[in-house]
Design an enzyme around this catalytic site. Structure first.
Site: not given
Length: 238
Positions: A43, A70, A190
């Site tokens: 990310h 991401e 997550h």
């Protein structure tokens, strides 16, 4: 078997704390794959506080499984996806200043914008996934964006798990079932860890992929990267 994509942001965080190239994100990615990971996730944020643009380019040359990038789909992110052509682009709605992704898209409100973004990404031959919560309205409007997959934001599940795991999993069961009925594949991520992952997997048969970074890399500090990857893979077995 649900695929494990290892998020290696934390490797870059440790490296950046000291400068130089130790630990190497490239070496970490290669080893994660060698130890059984089915994908590598990064990310890259605009401030490059962990993964940098150079890291993304370097990783694109060595990742042989599925490379998942991401990020918030600003023009910088879109240029990166067009240039790299990863296996998957996961779109998250978080602005640059947040510590970590902590919410999903309002797919009804942002449907038109997401349609355009996803159309562009898919024209480059890249699979798309969008980060969403378990609100069924957001699941249903996700279809209209044209995305291939959704990624369920599992922060609320992890937070409630130790208190009441049955209550924690219930909205995710309903969301995954509805997504599957609508033809969407289901990812999740997550705060998934060794304590809560198996129960999540057992109750979400539609689960195609999980992205795990913080917990897995933290576990690797104690038991080593090879053991950590293999333990998470074991928890994902059917």
């Amino acid at each position: 078997m649900t695929r494990l994509s290892v998020n290696i942001n934390k490797i870059a965080t440790i490296r950046n704390a000291r400068g130089g190239n130790i630990p190497s994100v490239v070496e970490a990615a290669i080893n994660c794959e060698r130890f059984g990971a089915a994908g590598i996730t990064v990310h890259p944020r605009p401030d490059e506080r962990h993964i940098t643009g150079k890291d993304v380019v370097d990783l694109s040359k060595v990742v042989t499984t599925e490379f998942n990038i991401e990020g918030y789909p600003d023009e910088r992110f879109m240029q990166m996806i067009e240039a790299i052509r990863p296996a998957q682009a996961t779109l998250v709605p978080d602005p640059p200043h947040v510590l970590t992704s902590n919410a999903g898209w309002n797919t009804e409100e942002h449907q038109a914008v997401l349609q355009d973004i996803i159309r562009r990404i898919k024209s480059w031959g890249v699979r798309t996934s969008i980060f969403v919560d378990t609100n069924l309205n957001n699941i249903e409007h996700a279809v209209g964006t044209g995305t291939d997959r959704i990624e369920l934001y599992t922060g609320p599940y992890a937070e409630l798990f130790s208190e009441n795991k049955e209550k924690a999993i219930e909205p995710f069961i309903l969301a995954a079932k509805r997504a599957s009925e609508l033809g969407l594949e289901v990812n999740a991520g997550h705060d998934l860890n060794q304590e809560n992952l198996r129960y999540f997997k057992e109750n979400i048969p539609q689960l195609a992929e999980v992205s795990i970074g913080h917990a897995l890399i933290s576990d690797a500090l104690y038991i080593g990267l090879e053991n950590a990857v293999q333990r998470y893979n074991y928890l994902l077995r059917d």
